[in-house]
Write an enzyme that holds these catalytic residues in place. Structure first.
Site, PDB file in Angstrom:
ATOM      1  N   ARG A 172      37.553   6.935 -29.696  1.00 30.59           N
ATOM      2  CA  ARG A 172      38.070   6.966 -31.061  1.00 30.59           C
ATOM      3  C   ARG A 172      36.902   7.139 -32.025  1.00 30.59           C
ATOM      4  NH1 ARG A 172      37.187   1.685 -32.749  1.00 30.59           N
ATOM      5  NH2 ARG A 172      38.536   1.856 -34.532  1.00 30.59           N
ATOM      6  N   ARG A 176      37.800   4.221 -41.968  1.00 29.80           N
ATOM      7  CA  ARG A 176      38.351   3.092 -42.722  1.00 29.80           C
ATOM      8  C   ARG A 176      38.913   3.592 -44.044  1.00 29.80           C
ATOM      9  NH1 ARG A 176      33.434  -0.871 -42.041  1.00 29.80           N
ATOM     10  NH2 ARG A 176      33.582  -1.192 -39.802  1.00 29.80           N
ATOM     11  N   ARG A 255      20.382   7.925 -20.649  1.00 25.18           N
ATOM     12  CA  ARG A 255      19.672   8.504 -21.785  1.00 25.18           C
ATOM     13  C   ARG A 255      18.575   7.532 -22.188  1.00 25.18           C
ATOM     14  NH1 ARG A 255      21.874   8.983 -26.763  1.00 25.18           N
ATOM     15  NH2 ARG A 255      23.714   7.748 -26.289  1.00 25.18           N
ATOM     16  N   ARG A 286      17.736   9.147 -36.347  1.00 26.91           N
ATOM     17  CA  ARG A 286      17.768   8.193 -37.460  1.00 26.91           C
ATOM     18  C   ARG A 286      16.382   7.636 -37.742  1.00 26.91           C
ATOM     19  NH1 ARG A 286      21.286   3.285 -34.645  1.00 26.91           N
ATOM     20  NH2 ARG A 286      20.277   3.423 -32.620  1.00 26.91           N
ATOM     21  N   GLU A 309      13.723   7.870 -34.556  1.00 20.19           N
ATOM     22  CA  GLU A 309      14.307   7.748 -33.211  1.00 20.19           C
ATOM     23  C   GLU A 309      14.752   9.120 -32.707  1.00 20.19           C
ATOM     24  OE1 GLU A 309      17.036   4.382 -32.641  1.00 20.19           O
ATOM     25  OE2 GLU A 309      18.397   5.789 -31.677  1.00 20.19           O
ATOM     26  N   TYR A 357      26.733  -0.151 -20.764  1.00 26.08           N
ATOM     27  CA  TYR A 357      26.129  -0.577 -22.024  1.00 26.08           C
ATOM     28  C   TYR A 357      26.693  -1.942 -22.397  1.00 26.08           C
ATOM     29  CZ  TYR A 357      24.561  -1.193 -26.672  1.00 26.08           C
ATOM     30  OH  TYR A 357      23.965  -1.752 -27.770  1.00 26.08           O
ATOM     31  N   ASP A 359      26.254  -5.000 -25.335  1.00 30.44           N
ATOM     32  CA  ASP A 359      25.607  -5.595 -26.489  1.00 30.44           C
ATOM     33  C   ASP A 359      25.049  -6.953 -26.072  1.00 30.44           C
ATOM     34  OD1 ASP A 359      25.611  -3.921 -28.721  1.00 30.44           O
ATOM     35  OD2 ASP A 359      27.745  -4.270 -29.079  1.00 30.44           O
TER      36      ASP A 359
END
Ligand code: FDA
Length: 379
Positions: A172, A176, A255, A286, A309, A357, A359
């Protein structure tokens, strides 16, 4: 020694801390010269500004157990993460929200009108039938916003045109229909008041924990190596799962990121902590400016630290950062999982050990579960 933990990231340290608190003797080894895995940070010597060595780390969670646990080792600032994107020399707020939409279309839509506009633009493709990432992106947010904020940024991340990337990479794309541009929507968010390394060191600071740095589990010239330890002492392994089995089923794709750090002679370079560069005209994805993570600190007013980066596919020698997760990777992972099931006394965890991945709050949460469900009764 009751337990050997391979890897001193948040997963390994959480296991070590829990076992040590229960009276077990734990040795933690890490092949790096510091603890903390990818969450490690250090003060840039010229400015004293805390730099996240392996990329920006923002703590956020809605998990009450994890929040209570991490607060035993550090308190958190009130930092709220926000990200902006530079597209063709104009700066927009992310994630895409009513502010982004109205700035982009030079409009003053309310939520209903904006929703109708995006729905109409998204009609070009059917999400379920999207053949690649580009078609999927357009089917979710319409072509204009997709081409501005997603297409080139994602191509830079993957070094691959989005027409050649699988649709499944994105499930997705958040839009917002309010002006809220808070990046995370978790209940708790903030940065460790005294920095990541102070937090990490506090977790390891227990008489039952011994940390050995510069120690690779596969180096048979050091005593705590795989060959000599497995089967004799329980092991929690948080390194790459394919490496553990000597790449027997092939290499899992990752990656990696390259960082270019610079001290600039100004008190503020970009006015915010993270600025994305959406276009193909700039090679980096970024720029981080670390002083903005801690506005409460007394940092120099005439210098700042920035980090550009760059993203690319990892080779075996690079730091693995994000799983690529192609269908071939997923097939290989299943084979590695079968191998891990047969490895008695070795517990695979963390982002490298499970090839996913995670967090920080997820790594800590899954370590707490592993300790409670698998280790507590057996050590
Ligand atoms: P981690 O990688 O931290 O630790 C594994 C350790 O094992 C390493 O120290 C490694 O040296 C060691 N090791 C590997 N092989 C070994 C061997 N053979 N012998 C000895 N030691 C070995 N999360 C979040 O909540 N907010 C954020 O903003 C970010 N940002 C972010 C940016 C980037 C670029 C990345 C890559 C990741 C994040 N994260 C994040 C995720 C966060 O870094 C992650 O949750 C933790 O690193 C997970 O901790 P682990 O202990 O699983 O792995």
């Amino acid at each position: 020694m009751d337990l050997l933990v391979v890897g001193s990231g948040f997963f390994g340290l959480t296991i070590a801390e829990r076992a040590a608190a229960a009276g077990k003797k734990v040795v933690v080894i890490d092949r790096r010269s510091h603890i903390g895995g990818n969450a490690y940070s250090q003060a840039e010597p010229e400015t004293g500004i805390e730099v996240h060595t392996y990329g920006a780390h923002l703590f956020h969670t809605s998990n009450e157990t994890v929040w209570e646990y991490v607060n035993r080792f550090t308190s958190f600032t009130g930092y709220v993460h926000k990200v902006y994107s530079n597209f063709k020399g104009e700066v927009y707020p992310l994630p895409i929200n009513l502010g982004t939409i109205n700035q982009f279309f030079r409009a003053s839509h309310g939520p209903d009108a904006a929703r109708a506009l995006i729905a109409e633009q998204a009609e070009e493709f059917d999400t379920k039938e999207a053949k690649n990432l580009e078609e999927k992106g357009i089917s979710l947010i319409g072509r204009p916003l997709y081409e501005a904020f997603i297409r080139d940024y994602t191509s830079k991340q993957w070094q691959t045109p989005t027409t050649e990337l699988p649709a499944e990479i994105i499930s997705r794309l958040p839009v917002r229909y309010t002006y809220d541009n808070r990046y995370f929507s978790d209940k708790y968010e903030g940065l460790p008041v005294d920095g990541y390394t102070a937090w990490i060191e506090k977790m390891a600071d227990h008489p039952n924990i011994e940390v050995r740095l510069n120690t690779d589990f596969f180096d048979e010239s050091q005593p705590l190596n795989k060959k000599d330890v497995v089967g004799k002492v329980p092991v929690v392994y948080t390194g790459p799962v394919d490496r553990y089995f000597d790449y027997a089923e092939g290499e899992l794709g990752w990656r990696t990121l390259d960082f270019e750090q610079e001290v600039l002679p100004t008190g503020d370079f970009q006015g915010t902590s993270v600025m994305n560069y959406a276009g193909a005209d700039v090679p980096y994805t970024r720029i981080h400016e670390f002083r903005h993570f801690h506005p409460e600190r007394d940092y120099p007013t005439d210098k700042t630290v920035i980090m550009r980066e760059f993203s690319r596919f990892a080779t075996r020698e690079d730091e693995p950062y994000y799983p690529v997760n192609t269908p071939e990777d997923r097939e290989r992972l299943l084979k590695y999982r079968a191998l891990t099931d047969g490895e008695t006394g070795v517990y695979f965890g963390g982002r490298l050990g499970t090839y996913q991945y995670l967090d920080m709050h997820m790594a800590i949460g899954s370590a707490l579960s592993m300790y409670n469900n698998k280790l507590e009764g057996t050590l």
